[in-house]
Design a protein around this motif. Structure first.
Motif, PDB file in Angstrom:
ATOM      1  N   ARG A  52       0.860  -1.182   0.000  1.00  0.00           N
ATOM      2  CA  ARG A  52       0.000   0.000   0.000  1.00  0.00           C
ATOM      3  C   ARG A  52       0.889   1.222   0.000  1.00  0.00           C
ATOM      4  NH1 ARG A  52      -0.695   1.884   5.497  1.00  0.00           N
ATOM      5  NH2 ARG A  52      -2.798   2.586   5.119  1.00  0.00           N
ATOM      6  N   GLY A  53       0.315   2.397  -0.232  1.00  0.00           N
ATOM      7  CA  GLY A  53       1.117   3.602  -0.227  1.00  0.00           C
ATOM      8  C   GLY A  53       0.276   4.851  -0.391  1.00  0.00           C
ATOM      9  N   VAL A  54       0.956   5.980  -0.346  1.00  0.00           N
ATOM     10  CA  VAL A  54       0.300   7.274  -0.547  1.00  0.00           C
ATOM     11  C   VAL A  54       0.783   7.844  -1.883  1.00  0.00           C
ATOM     12  CG1 VAL A  54       2.039   8.478   0.856  1.00  0.00           C
ATOM     13  CG2 VAL A  54      -0.163   9.556   0.421  1.00  0.00           C
ATOM     14  N   ILE A  55      -0.152   8.370  -2.656  1.00  0.00           N
ATOM     15  CA  ILE A  55       0.160   8.945  -3.964  1.00  0.00           C
ATOM     16  C   ILE A  55       0.824  10.304  -3.781  1.00  0.00           C
ATOM     17  CG2 ILE A  55      -0.843   9.865  -6.101  1.00  0.00           C
ATOM     18  CD1 ILE A  55      -3.079   7.723  -5.707  1.00  0.00           C
ATOM     19  N   PHE A  56       1.980  10.488  -4.461  1.00  0.00           N
ATOM     20  CA  PHE A  56       2.642  11.794  -4.409  1.00  0.00           C
ATOM     21  C   PHE A  56       2.784  12.440  -5.780  1.00  0.00           C
ATOM     22  CE2 PHE A  56       6.280   8.940  -4.875  1.00  0.00           C
ATOM     23  CZ  PHE A  56       7.108   9.626  -5.761  1.00  0.00           C
ATOM     24  N   ASP A  57       2.434  11.727  -6.849  1.00  0.00           N
ATOM     25  CA  ASP A  57       2.465  12.312  -8.194  1.00  0.00           C
ATOM     26  C   ASP A  57       1.616  11.436  -9.110  1.00  0.00           C
ATOM     27  OD1 ASP A  57       3.085  14.083 -10.226  1.00  0.00           O
ATOM     28  OD2 ASP A  57       5.148  13.399 -10.490  1.00  0.00           O
ATOM     29  N   VAL A  58       1.121  12.041 -10.204  1.00  0.00           N
ATOM     30  CA  VAL A  58       0.265  11.330 -11.156  1.00  0.00           C
ATOM     31  C   VAL A  58       0.719  11.666 -12.578  1.00  0.00           C
ATOM     32  CG1 VAL A  58      -2.104  10.960 -11.961  1.00  0.00           C
ATOM     33  CG2 VAL A  58      -1.700  11.599  -9.572  1.00  0.00           C
ATOM     34  N   ASP A  59       0.880  10.644 -13.396  1.00  0.00           N
ATOM     35  CA  ASP A  59       1.114  10.815 -14.829  1.00  0.00           C
ATOM     36  C   ASP A  59      -0.189  10.466 -15.537  1.00  0.00           C
ATOM     37  OD1 ASP A  59       3.820  11.355 -14.399  1.00  0.00           O
ATOM     38  OD2 ASP A  59       4.422   9.272 -14.704  1.00  0.00           O
ATOM     39  N   PRO A  60      -0.691  11.313 -16.455  1.00  0.00           N
ATOM     40  CA  PRO A  60      -1.964  11.017 -17.127  1.00  0.00           C
ATOM     41  C   PRO A  60      -1.925   9.740 -17.964  1.00  0.00           C
ATOM     42  CG  PRO A  60      -0.994  13.050 -17.971  1.00  0.00           C
ATOM     43  CD  PRO A  60      -0.123  12.583 -16.861  1.00  0.00           C
ATOM     44  N   VAL A  61      -0.743   9.383 -18.462  1.00  0.00           N
ATOM     45  CA  VAL A  61      -0.513   8.135 -19.193  1.00  0.00           C
ATOM     46  C   VAL A  61       0.870   7.626 -18.794  1.00  0.00           C
ATOM     47  CG1 VAL A  61      -1.997   8.665 -21.182  1.00  0.00           C
ATOM     48  CG2 VAL A  61       0.401   9.370 -21.207  1.00  0.00           C
ATOM     49  N   PHE A  62       1.192   6.412 -19.197  1.00  0.00           N
ATOM     50  CA  PHE A  62       2.482   5.807 -18.893  1.00  0.00           C
ATOM     51  C   PHE A  62       3.622   6.754 -19.268  1.00  0.00           C
ATOM     52  CE2 PHE A  62       6.135   3.267 -20.273  1.00  0.00           C
ATOM     53  CZ  PHE A  62       6.395   2.567 -19.112  1.00  0.00           C
ATOM     54  N   ASN A  63       4.561   6.938 -18.329  1.00  0.00           N
ATOM     55  CA  ASN A  63       5.689   7.831 -18.567  1.00  0.00           C
ATOM     56  C   ASN A  63       6.939   7.264 -17.899  1.00  0.00           C
ATOM     57  OD1 ASN A  63       7.085  10.066 -19.473  1.00  0.00           O
ATOM     58  ND2 ASN A  63       6.520  11.316 -17.719  1.00  0.00           N
ATOM     59  N   ASN A  64       7.268   6.033 -18.232  1.00  0.00           N
ATOM     60  CA  ASN A  64       8.456   5.379 -17.701  1.00  0.00           C
ATOM     61  C   ASN A  64       9.207   4.790 -18.889  1.00  0.00           C
ATOM     62  OD1 ASN A  64      10.307   4.187 -15.898  1.00  0.00           O
ATOM     63  ND2 ASN A  64       8.694   3.603 -14.470  1.00  0.00           N
ATOM     64  N   THR A  65      10.257   4.053 -18.648  1.00  0.00           N
ATOM     65  CA  THR A  65      11.074   3.519 -19.737  1.00  0.00           C
ATOM     66  C   THR A  65      10.456   2.263 -20.351  1.00  0.00           C
ATOM     67  OG1 THR A  65      12.386   2.080 -18.297  1.00  0.00           O
ATOM     68  CG2 THR A  65      13.154   4.375 -18.571  1.00  0.00           C
TER      69      THR A  65
END
Length: 115
Positions: A28-41
């Motif tokens: 579990r965790g707390v959200i600290f940022d949101v990407d509207p779509v996938f934004n990783n490698t």
């Protein structure tokens, strides 16, 4: 093609400060940022087994995550998260640096962190 993906993205269900739980894995965790779509490698993406790999055209959340053994940062698709019903605070050591309080199952982002 990238612009079309963004236009068809799902709206975010969760927001910064929400405490969430993974649908399949015990963390579990707390959200600290949101990407509207996938934004990783692509390397990160391809490391996920194809049978459980989430769609890219949905929000992805950055979490201060924890399980029974450790605290870490996780990057999770919207389809794999649920609101955490426990109502308990997250014990991740970075929570105090990023959030100022915990009320009604949600964290309040510190004013100096907001952009």
């Amino acid at each position: 093609m990238e612009a079309a993906t963004i236009e068809t993205a799902s709206p975010a269900t969760f927001t910064i400060g929400d405490v969430v739980r993974h649908r399949m894995f015990p963390f579990r965790g707390v959200i600290f940022d949101v990407d509207p779509v996938f934004n990783n490698t692509e390397e990160w993406w391809n490391a996920i087994p194809e049978g459980v790999r989430p769609r890219k055209d949905q929000p992805f959340y950055h979490l201060l995550a924890e399980n029974d053994e450790s605290a870490y940062v996780a990057y999770v698709s919207q389809q794999n998260l649920l609101l955490d019903a426990d109502g308990e605070p997250v014990q991740h050591p970075a929570v105090q640096q990023m959030f100022s309080g915990f009320e009604d199952g949600r964290y309040k982002l510190r004013p100096e962190i907001r952009n």
